[in-house]
Each structure stands twice: as C-alpha cells, then as structure tokens.
Design a protein around this motif. Sequence first.
Motif, PDB file in Angstrom:
ATOM      1  N   PRO A 352       0.839  -1.210   0.000  1.00  0.00           N
ATOM      2  CA  PRO A 352       0.000   0.000   0.000  1.00  0.00           C
ATOM      3  C   PRO A 352       0.872   1.257   0.000  1.00  0.00           C
ATOM      4  N   GLY A 353       0.528   2.202  -0.838  1.00  0.00           N
ATOM      5  CA  GLY A 353       1.269   3.459  -0.898  1.00  0.00           C
ATOM      6  C   GLY A 353       2.544   3.408  -1.717  1.00  0.00           C
ATOM      7  N   ALA A 354       2.784   2.300  -2.414  1.00  0.00           N
ATOM      8  CA  ALA A 354       3.996   2.192  -3.238  1.00  0.00           C
ATOM      9  C   ALA A 354       3.919   3.165  -4.406  1.00  0.00           C
ATOM     10  N   VAL A 355       4.984   3.959  -4.610  1.00  0.00           N
ATOM     11  CA  VAL A 355       5.021   4.969  -5.667  1.00  0.00           C
ATOM     12  C   VAL A 355       6.230   4.708  -6.570  1.00  0.00           C
ATOM     13  N   GLY A 356       6.034   4.915  -7.871  1.00  0.00           N
ATOM     14  CA  GLY A 356       7.141   4.789  -8.811  1.00  0.00           C
ATOM     15  C   GLY A 356       7.540   3.356  -9.112  1.00  0.00           C
ATOM     16  N   ASN A 357       6.612   2.399  -8.887  1.00  0.00           N
ATOM     17  CA  ASN A 357       6.881   0.991  -9.178  1.00  0.00           C
ATOM     18  C   ASN A 357       6.258   0.596 -10.515  1.00  0.00           C
ATOM     19  N   THR A 358       6.938  -0.261 -11.255  1.00  0.00           N
ATOM     20  CA  THR A 358       6.369  -0.833 -12.469  1.00  0.00           C
ATOM     21  C   THR A 358       6.529  -2.344 -12.406  1.00  0.00           C
ATOM     22  N   THR A 359       5.521  -3.067 -12.874  1.00  0.00           N
ATOM     23  CA  THR A 359       5.582  -4.530 -12.899  1.00  0.00           C
ATOM     24  C   THR A 359       5.185  -5.017 -14.289  1.00  0.00           C
ATOM     25  N   ASP A 360       5.786  -6.132 -14.694  1.00  0.00           N
ATOM     26  CA  ASP A 360       5.491  -6.657 -16.027  1.00  0.00           C
ATOM     27  C   ASP A 360       5.824  -8.143 -16.073  1.00  0.00           C
ATOM     28  N   PHE A 361       5.073  -8.864 -16.914  1.00  0.00           N
ATOM     29  CA  PHE A 361       5.350 -10.274 -17.172  1.00  0.00           C
ATOM     30  C   PHE A 361       5.657 -10.419 -18.654  1.00  0.00           C
ATOM     31  N   LYS A 362       6.919 -10.737 -18.963  1.00  0.00           N
ATOM     32  CA  LYS A 362       7.337 -10.926 -20.350  1.00  0.00           C
ATOM     33  C   LYS A 362       6.997 -12.359 -20.762  1.00  0.00           C
ATOM     34  N   GLU A 363       5.882 -12.502 -21.471  1.00  0.00           N
ATOM     35  CA  GLU A 363       5.394 -13.846 -21.783  1.00  0.00           C
ATOM     36  C   GLU A 363       6.310 -14.576 -22.762  1.00  0.00           C
ATOM     37  N   ALA A 364       6.983 -13.839 -23.647  1.00  0.00           N
ATOM     38  CA  ALA A 364       7.822 -14.477 -24.664  1.00  0.00           C
ATOM     39  C   ALA A 364       8.941 -15.303 -24.034  1.00  0.00           C
ATOM     40  N   ASN A 365       9.578 -14.750 -22.994  1.00  0.00           N
ATOM     41  CA  ASN A 365      10.656 -15.510 -22.341  1.00  0.00           C
ATOM     42  C   ASN A 365      10.348 -15.834 -20.886  1.00  0.00           C
ATOM     43  N   LYS A 366       9.053 -15.729 -20.494  1.00  0.00           N
ATOM     44  CA  LYS A 366       8.586 -16.151 -19.152  1.00  0.00           C
ATOM     45  C   LYS A 366       9.433 -15.504 -18.051  1.00  0.00           C
ATOM     46  N   ARG A 367       9.404 -14.171 -18.020  1.00  0.00           N
ATOM     47  CA  ARG A 367      10.215 -13.454 -17.052  1.00  0.00           C
ATOM     48  C   ARG A 367       9.389 -12.392 -16.336  1.00  0.00           C
ATOM     49  N   LEU A 368       9.547 -12.337 -15.020  1.00  0.00           N
ATOM     50  CA  LEU A 368       8.894 -11.321 -14.195  1.00  0.00           C
ATOM     51  C   LEU A 368       9.843 -10.137 -14.063  1.00  0.00           C
ATOM     52  N   GLU A 369       9.317  -8.908 -14.235  1.00  0.00           N
ATOM     53  CA  GLU A 369      10.143  -7.711 -14.113  1.00  0.00           C
ATOM     54  C   GLU A 369       9.491  -6.726 -13.144  1.00  0.00           C
ATOM     55  N   TRP A 370      10.309  -6.194 -12.242  1.00  0.00           N
ATOM     56  CA  TRP A 370       9.834  -5.243 -11.232  1.00  0.00           C
ATOM     57  C   TRP A 370      10.793  -4.056 -11.229  1.00  0.00           C
ATOM     58  N   GLY A 371      10.271  -2.888 -11.556  1.00  0.00           N
ATOM     59  CA  GLY A 371      11.094  -1.691 -11.604  1.00  0.00           C
ATOM     60  C   GLY A 371      10.737  -0.727 -10.487  1.00  0.00           C
ATOM     61  N   LEU A 372      11.744  -0.149  -9.859  1.00  0.00           N
ATOM     62  CA  LEU A 372      11.544   0.854  -8.810  1.00  0.00           C
ATOM     63  C   LEU A 372      12.331   2.101  -9.192  1.00  0.00           C
ATOM     64  N   LYS A 373      11.652   3.243  -9.154  1.00  0.00           N
ATOM     65  CA  LYS A 373      12.295   4.486  -9.568  1.00  0.00           C
ATOM     66  C   LYS A 373      13.416   4.863  -8.606  1.00  0.00           C
ATOM     67  N   LYS A 374      13.168   4.707  -7.305  1.00  0.00           N
ATOM     68  CA  LYS A 374      14.215   4.995  -6.314  1.00  0.00           C
ATOM     69  C   LYS A 374      13.939   4.235  -5.021  1.00  0.00           C
ATOM     70  N   ILE A 375      14.998   4.002  -4.254  1.00  0.00           N
ATOM     71  CA  ILE A 375      14.896   3.335  -2.952  1.00  0.00           C
ATOM     72  C   ILE A 375      15.737   4.120  -1.957  1.00  0.00           C
ATOM     73  N   LEU A 376      15.119   4.531  -0.867  1.00  0.00           N
ATOM     74  CA  LEU A 376      15.843   5.232   0.194  1.00  0.00           C
ATOM     75  C   LEU A 376      16.590   4.223   1.053  1.00  0.00           C
ATOM     76  N   GLY A 377      17.735   4.634   1.580  1.00  0.00           N
ATOM     77  CA  GLY A 377      18.509   3.753   2.450  1.00  0.00           C
ATOM     78  C   GLY A 377      17.712   3.337   3.670  1.00  0.00           C
ATOM     79  N   GLY A 378      17.826   2.061   4.048  1.00  0.00           N
ATOM     80  CA  GLY A 378      17.124   1.544   5.228  1.00  0.00           C
ATOM     81  C   GLY A 378      15.700   1.087   4.977  1.00  0.00           C
ATOM     82  N   SER A 379      15.170   1.334   3.767  1.00  0.00           N
ATOM     83  CA  SER A 379      13.778   0.961   3.488  1.00  0.00           C
ATOM     84  C   SER A 379      13.696  -0.453   2.925  1.00  0.00           C
ATOM     85  N   GLU A 380      12.499  -1.028   3.000  1.00  0.00           N
ATOM     86  CA  GLU A 380      12.259  -2.382   2.483  1.00  0.00           C
ATOM     87  C   GLU A 380      11.040  -2.359   1.574  1.00  0.00           C
ATOM     88  N   HIS A 381      11.115  -3.076   0.473  1.00  0.00           N
ATOM     89  CA  HIS A 381      10.022  -3.107  -0.496  1.00  0.00           C
ATOM     90  C   HIS A 381       9.674  -4.556  -0.820  1.00  0.00           C
TER      91      HIS A 381
END
Length: 451
Positions: A352-381
């Motif tokens: 909840p409240g996640a900002v700047g995240n992108t998720t995708d499933f590449k069906e051609a090569n069966k791959r999960l992709e998770w993109g994060l624009k930035k991560i602050l030190g000490g945080s967990e996602h």
Amino acid sequence: MISQFFVLSQRGDNIVFRDYRGEVPKGSAEIFFRKVKFWNEDGEGDAPPVFNVDGVNYFHVKVAGLLFVATTRVNVSPSLVLELLQRIARVIKDYLGILNEDSLRKNFVLVYELLDEVIDFGYMQTTSTEVLKSYVFNEPIVVDAARLPTLGPASIFMQGTKRMPGTAVTKSVVANEPGGRKREEIFVDIIEKISVTFSSSGYILTSEIDGTIQMKSYLTGNPEIRLALNEELSIGRSGRSIYDYNSSTGSGAVILDDCNFHESVHLDSFDSDRTLTLVPPDGEFPVMNYRMTQEFKPPFRINALIEEAGALRAEVILKVRAEFPSSITANTIQVQMPLPPYTTRVSFELEPGAVGNTTDFKEANKRLEWGLKKILGGSEHTLRAKLTFSQEFHGNITREAGPVSMTFTIPMYNASKLQVKYLQISKKTKAYNPYRWVRYVTQSNSYVARL
C-alpha cells in the motif's frame, strides 16, 4: 587491421562510415543491423560483440545508445578491435563533449578528421587525445547540454557542500567557454561495479568489486596533481587473511586484491603515504583500476520465495532491503526473475502506498520484471506475484524458476570505502584556484539471489 568503421543509430541510420581498404561490400552496415536486430527469433536476446557473416567478421560496442562497428575479413584479435572501438568513442566524446546522434551529425567533418588520424589504411595510429590535438584543427560545434534528457542523482558532482550536475562534464576538451575563456576545473569519478551471489538462505556465496578512478581535466597548462587515497590502503593479502577483522587495521582498512595505474601516474610516494602524482593528459582517462574480493556489506539484501498455492497456481514473494544509510538514495532499480516455462498469467500485488513501481510479465521468455524508480537507504520493499500455470508442475518448482537478478545505481556511495582524501593542484599563481569535483557511483554488475 580493420576494413571498415561505421557508427549506427538505434534505428539503423548510418551516421558515420569510413571504408579503409575496400575489401568488404558497401552494404555491410545494413547486413550488420539486420543481423543484430533479429539475432533471436523472439527479438529478446542480444547479439554477441563479435560474429561472422559470409566470411566478414563484425565487431561492435554500444556507447550512449550508438553502435560503433568495425569489419574485417582477416583473423584479428577481438579484444584489440573492441578496445579500439571503445577508445574511438572516448576520443570523439573528448572532442565533442557530448556523445549522441545530434552531436555526431553536427560535427561530422571533425569526426572524419579524427578517424583519418586514428586509423590509417585499417591500422591504428593513436587514440591519445593529447597527441591528436597536434594534428586535428577543426573546432567542435557544441550541442546545447540543456537539450539532453535530465540526468538522475548519479550524475551529481560534489565539492564540499556544493553540488554540480553531471552535465558540467559534457564539455569539449578543446573548445573554449563563451567569451574565449576556459573554466579551470577537474572532475574525478570513483565508479564501482559490484558482483554478489546470495544463497537461497541469504548468505553471501561470492562477492567482488571492480572499481576505477576516472579523471577528466579542463586545466590549462597541464599542472601536476597530487591525489591522496586512504592511508590504510593495502594491495594484496600481505600474508594474512583479508577477513582478519581483529587486526589493528581491520576496521578502517581498504584491502585491494590488485590494481593498475595509468602510464602518467608516478608512484614515488605511493608506498609511503598512498599519494598518486600525475600530470593529467587531455580528455577522460582511468587513473587507477582495482579489484577487491574482501568481504563487504552489500548495498541490498534480496529475499525470494516461490511456493505452491493450489492446483495450477503458485505465489512469488520478492523482498528488497536497502542496507545503506538513509541519507543515500538508489535509483533505476530493476529486479528480474525467470518463471517456470508453463506460466501463462501473472497478477501483481504491491505494498500500500507504493510509488514509482512498475511490474510486467514478459510472456515471450517467461520473465517477471519489477522496476523501482528509487529506494531510500534503510527501506524495504515487497512484491507479491500470483502465477497461473497451463499444466500441473511435477517435482521441485524452485528448480524451474529463478535466480533473481537486480540492477541499480547508487550515487555518492561506494562499498569498498576507497576515498579520495584530497586533490592538490600545483599552483601557477597565488590566485590560481581551479574547481575540483568528485563523485562516487556504485552500480550492479552481477547481483544475483538463488531460490
């Protein structure tokens, strides 16, 4: 010896083309681009840097989104040609300041003049910006840096509390500032590429840092420079374990496995006080390359889990925790995970409240992709993904998924703790006080977590 050299845009447009020997057909650029673009049928895999088509050897490197290519029919050393292509790209960047399609098109006369001096009848002559200044007389047409895409925090240079954007370094080493004056300044980059492999239980199996200290000088008259590194810097293992943290120097020591220096660096006082003395040549060059395999604190911890969730279903849980201080921010983070080959659909669930995240499933090569624009030190996602399969799985599902890989950039952070303590420039006059800019950048090389 090479036959042709050319530069292609991402669309396959021929920006620069020079045929040195006439041994290879003129349509080689089109043949090369079609081969690279459709290397695999699914269009996903990248072409190798060296390949052969109809008796012609093609060598290429990708720099700033441009393809630098050389061709030849003879059996030459691939590493020699690839290094030559990288150096040609660096020389062009030194002269133009900014290396992109627009700057090449506007300065094609200068680029061809450079190529004629660097390579003669297919044989390399020199790739030194310093030497080329005596033979190349065209002035570059400067491309406005404001037209470039905005750069992230990784391009921030530091001078005490002052900050300067990385676009400040995108200047030609031969062109003057408006008004005919040249701003006296020097830029130093400490760039580290990290390789870490985590076991399924989170332990570090392998860890390595490949680092380089890059310098780009805009100082007139090439004054002598003294660059001081950590006093507690050791090269090699010195007969004792590099993991001996109980030793007197263990806590603050930086222990490198090996290193090498640029030819302009004098090491007279390096053994006594870890100071490098050099007269910097024009252009960008590596002052020092180093490698470190001593245990270090990895910037990220990755936890990955995949488990059955009923018939034809499974759930993946990915956790990424930043282990660096909260004052530091990582950016352009990308997490990838290969999924079982019979995966047909993936639904994602973010915190909840996640900002700047992108998720995708590449069906051609069966791959999960998770993109994060930035991560602050000490945080967990955390990311949860529900998988749907086309058939029932048999055996251990973890063997058919993973490993998890991660790419990132962390500005103003270095895992090895190697630091530039001071940068001293020999003064020509009392009023002479050039700007000194230093930045630290840590990037992922191979950052992998097994399931």
